[in-house]
Structures are given as structure tokens and as C-alpha cells.
Motif scaffolding. Structure first.
Motif, short mmCIF file in Angstrom:
data_model
loop_
_atom_site.label_atom_id
_atom_site.label_comp_id
_atom_site.label_asym_id
_atom_site.label_seq_id
_atom_site.Cartn_x
_atom_site.Cartn_y
_atom_site.Cartn_z
N SER A 23 -41.67 8.30 15.13
CA SER A 23 -41.82 9.76 15.08
C SER A 23 -42.82 10.14 16.16
N VAL A 24 -42.37 10.94 17.11
CA VAL A 24 -43.25 11.44 18.17
C VAL A 24 -43.68 12.85 17.80
N VAL A 25 -44.99 13.08 17.72
CA VAL A 25 -45.53 14.38 17.34
C VAL A 25 -46.29 14.96 18.51
N LEU A 26 -45.90 16.15 18.94
CA LEU A 26 -46.50 16.77 20.12
C LEU A 26 -46.86 18.22 19.79
N PRO A 27 -48.15 18.55 19.68
CA PRO A 27 -48.55 19.94 19.44
C PRO A 27 -48.54 20.75 20.74
N THR A 28 -47.83 21.86 20.75
CA THR A 28 -47.81 22.73 21.93
C THR A 28 -47.15 24.06 21.58
N ARG A 29 -47.57 25.11 22.26
CA ARG A 29 -46.92 26.41 22.12
C ARG A 29 -45.92 26.66 23.25
N ALA A 48 -43.36 14.17 9.77
CA ALA A 48 -42.87 12.90 10.31
C ALA A 48 -42.46 11.96 9.17
N SER A 49 -41.35 11.25 9.39
CA SER A 49 -40.82 10.38 8.33
C SER A 49 -40.70 8.91 8.73
N ARG A 50 -40.90 8.59 10.00
CA ARG A 50 -40.77 7.21 10.43
C ARG A 50 -42.06 6.43 10.14
N ASP A 51 -41.95 5.10 10.15
CA ASP A 51 -43.11 4.26 9.85
C ASP A 51 -44.03 4.06 11.04
N ARG A 52 -43.54 4.36 12.22
CA ARG A 52 -44.37 4.28 13.43
C ARG A 52 -44.58 5.67 13.97
N LEU A 53 -45.83 6.04 14.13
CA LEU A 53 -46.20 7.40 14.51
C LEU A 53 -46.82 7.40 15.90
N ARG A 57 -43.80 1.80 22.66
CA ARG A 57 -43.11 0.96 21.66
C ARG A 57 -43.48 -0.52 21.85
N ARG A 58 -43.38 -0.97 23.08
CA ARG A 58 -43.63 -2.38 23.37
C ARG A 58 -45.07 -2.79 23.03
N LEU A 59 -46.01 -1.95 23.42
CA LEU A 59 -47.41 -2.28 23.17
C LEU A 59 -47.78 -2.15 21.69
N LEU A 60 -47.19 -1.17 21.00
CA LEU A 60 -47.49 -1.00 19.57
C LEU A 60 -47.03 -2.21 18.78
N ALA A 61 -45.94 -2.83 19.22
CA ALA A 61 -45.44 -4.02 18.53
C ALA A 61 -46.42 -5.19 18.62
N ARG A 62 -47.31 -5.17 19.60
CA ARG A 62 -48.28 -6.26 19.79
C ARG A 62 -49.66 -5.94 19.20
N VAL A 63 -49.84 -4.71 18.76
CA VAL A 63 -51.16 -4.29 18.26
C VAL A 63 -51.45 -4.96 16.92
N PRO A 64 -52.64 -5.52 16.74
CA PRO A 64 -52.99 -6.15 15.45
C PRO A 64 -52.90 -5.16 14.29
N GLU A 65 -52.71 -5.68 13.13
CA GLU A 65 -52.59 -4.84 11.93
C GLU A 65 -53.83 -3.97 11.76
N GLY A 66 -53.62 -2.70 11.48
CA GLY A 66 -54.71 -1.76 11.24
C GLY A 66 -55.32 -1.16 12.49
N ALA A 118 -50.95 5.87 18.86
CA ALA A 118 -49.80 5.29 18.17
C ALA A 118 -50.29 4.31 17.11
N PHE A 119 -49.68 4.35 15.94
CA PHE A 119 -50.10 3.47 14.85
C PHE A 119 -48.98 3.36 13.83
N ARG A 120 -49.11 2.41 12.94
CA ARG A 120 -48.10 2.18 11.92
C ARG A 120 -48.54 2.78 10.59
N ARG A 121 -47.62 3.48 9.96
CA ARG A 121 -47.90 4.08 8.66
C ARG A 121 -48.26 2.98 7.66
#
Length: 314
Positions: A10-16, A80-85, A103-112, A155-158
């Protein structure tokens, strides 16, 4: 799987406003992803501009007791409804591979941990140019020691961050990135995600931005505020005591930071006067608690005490 780079996000982008960054991301999200553009009201230009694109508009409403950005980000994260934000901003050029890299880097990020980066300020205004070298040195340090979170890339995991608590706190503050850092077990600051961020380099715009950044540091990282004061003091003292050593050294460090970050601008030559200005602005930020941000004026008296002011300051 936590380490699956193909997992939907889920990509969240605040903008007017619908900006080039919105179009970039609309082209990068996949069929299983969400692209949520969070705005203030149904009359914001982004509502009509997003029609026919991959973006879904979320109307957050007018902010009360928080900044408009925090209010919009909270509404987007709630939807947002996906597990990766993935949270980002609309005011910088992302590039064609930005989301794939996240996406690629988030997959390598340690838990938490939270994946983020830092922005390199780029300004055509005279005041902004002076501040670029000290900013670049700070960014290079942040990337080297994994010490920074920037709202333009988070970016982080729900489940590894308490999203509900984060959303609730967003609605009573004016600092989204540092607030997230407080809720993470660690930070991964990626060099490949560093981007130039165009900023208003006028005096008024710079003063407001520095008040906001200084108040955020004061409330969430007071030790960092002390560090931000000591380095300019050391540069000033060294310049007065041994200018023929200090000036080339400080300028060289700024040039090295530019090179490490891939920044091709001449402003590293302004490093010494820039540090002096940074110290003055830090003092100003500590003395003031009001600032303007994207068309609104705020008073930020403590971490969870934000007042949205009328244009006349009331």
C-alpha cells in the motif's frame, strides 16, 4: 513471507495537488498494490486529476490539532489494507525504479525495522543554497550510520509497527517521520533511495521549515539538537582560530559528502558560512513555535500540542 520482494504494498501519499511524483507512482504500482492519495477535501485539485489513474483518493478532512500532512497520512494509513506500507511525498522526483527499489530493500530489512533514507536539499534561493552543504553532510552521516527517517520514504511491515497507535498519534502532532522512528526497533537508511528535494530557499520559507524541524528535534531527539549546535560552533571556532586549516577541511568534507551522495552542485563551497547560518537558524527555531507549512500556519508547543492558526495568527 516477510522477505518476499513481490508482495503487494500500500503506497500512501498525502497531497492536495497531482504532481509528477503522483504520475510516476501511478505507473509503478502493480495490480495487487494500492496507491492511496490522501488529500484534505473533495475540492482539492488532486481529486479530479486522479480519475482514470491507478490512484484512489482518500479525503481526510480539515486538520484539527495536527498538521494537514499528518492528518492526511493518518487517513491514508487507516484505509491501507496491505501488509507492507510505503509512505512518501509528492514534492520530489522519485524515478522510474523507486517503488521496485523500495520493495527489494524492504524484503531485506530486519524484523521491526523501518526502511527510509534522507533528502538532499536543493534550492535556487540564496538562503537555501547556504544551507545545502551542512544538509548534505548530515545526510551522508545519516546514511552511513542508519540514523535518519524521512517522510518522503518510509516503508515497514504491518504487525512490526503498531500502526493504530501511530495513526492516533499522527492526529495530534506535526512530525510524521521522527514519530515513526520512535516506534520502530531500528532504522535502515538506504543510500540508493536518497533523492534531491527542491525547497523554497527564501528567508520566510527557510525560517518556517527550520522552526518545524527544530521543534521536532526538540520534542523527539534533544540529544540530536545538541549535536546540531556543537558542529557549527566547532566550525566557527576553528575558522576564527585557524582559518587556513578549518576552511579547506570543512569545504573538503562537504565536497566528499556531495560526491558520496552523487550530488553535482557547486554549493559545497558555501560550507563554512552555511554552518554559521545553520547555528543562527537553530537558535531561531528554539525560540519560536509558530511556522507556515503548505498554506497553513501552526503553533507547535509540545509534541502533542498543535494548534492550527488562522492566517492572522489566531
Amino acid at each position: 513471507m516477510p522477505n518476499d520482494p513481490a508482495a503487494p504494498v500500500s503506497v500512501v501519499l498525502p497531497t492536495r495537488e497531482w504532481t509528477p511524483a503522483c504520475a510516476e507512482l501511478a505507473a509503478q504500482v502493480g495490480p495487487a498494490d494500492e496507491f492511496l492519495v490522501a488529500c484534505d477535501g473533495p475540492s482539492d485539485p488532486v481529486v479530479d486529476a486522479a480519475e482514470g489513474t491507478a490512484a484512489t483518493v482518500v479525503v481526510a478532512g480539515e486538520p484539527t490539532g495536527c498538521s494537514a500532512k499528518c492528518n492526511a497520512l493518518a487517513a491514508g494509513l487507516e484505509r491501507a489494507s496491505r501488509d507492507r506500507l510505503v509512505c512518501t511525498d509528492a514534492d520530489f522526483e522519485h524515478g522510474e525504479e523507486w517503488l521496485a527499489t523500495v520493495r527489494r530493500l524492504l524484503a531485506r530489512v530486519p524484523e521491526g525495522h523501518v526502511l527510509s533514507t534522507a533528502p538532499v536539499l536543493a534550492s535556487e534561493g540564496p538562503v537555501g543554497k547556504l544551507l545545502e552543504p551542512s544538509s548534505a553532510v548530515g545526510v551522508a552521516t545519516s546514511v552511513r550510520f542508519d540514523s535518519g527517517v524521512w517522510g518522503g520514504t518510509m516503508a515497514f511491515r504491518r504487525g512490526e509497527v503498531d500502526v493504530d497507535a501511530y495513526v492516533a498519534d499522527l492526529r495530534r502532532t506535526a512530525g510524521d517521520d521522527a514519530l515513526l522512528a520512535e516506534r520502530a526497533d531500528g532504522i535502515e537508511t538506504a543510500r540508493s533511495l536518497v533523492r534531491e528535494m527542491p525547497v523554497d530557499g527564501t528567508l520566510c520559507g527557510t525560517l518556517s521549515r527550520r522552526v518545524r524541524w527544530t521543534r521536532m528535534g526538540l520534542y523527539l531527539d534533544p540529544a540530536g539538537i545538541a549535536t546540531r549546535a556543537l558542529l557549527p560552533l566547532a566550525v566557527i571556532a576553528g575558522t576564527l582560530a585557524a582559518p587556513f586549516v578549518t576552511v579547506p577541511l570543512v569545504t573538503g568534507v562537504a565536497a566528499a559528502a556531495y560526491a558520496a551522495l552523487g550530488v553535482h552542485r557547486w554549493t559545497f563551497l558555501l560550507a563554512v558560512p552555511g554552518y554559521a547560518l545553520a547555528l543562527l537558524l537553530l537558535c531561531y527555531g528554539l525560540a519560536r513555535d509558530e511556522f507556515e507549512w503548505t498554506g497553513r500556519r501552526y503553533r507547535w508547543e509540545s509534541l502533542y500540542d498543535v494548534t492550527v492558526l488562522d492566517p492572522d495568527g489566531k
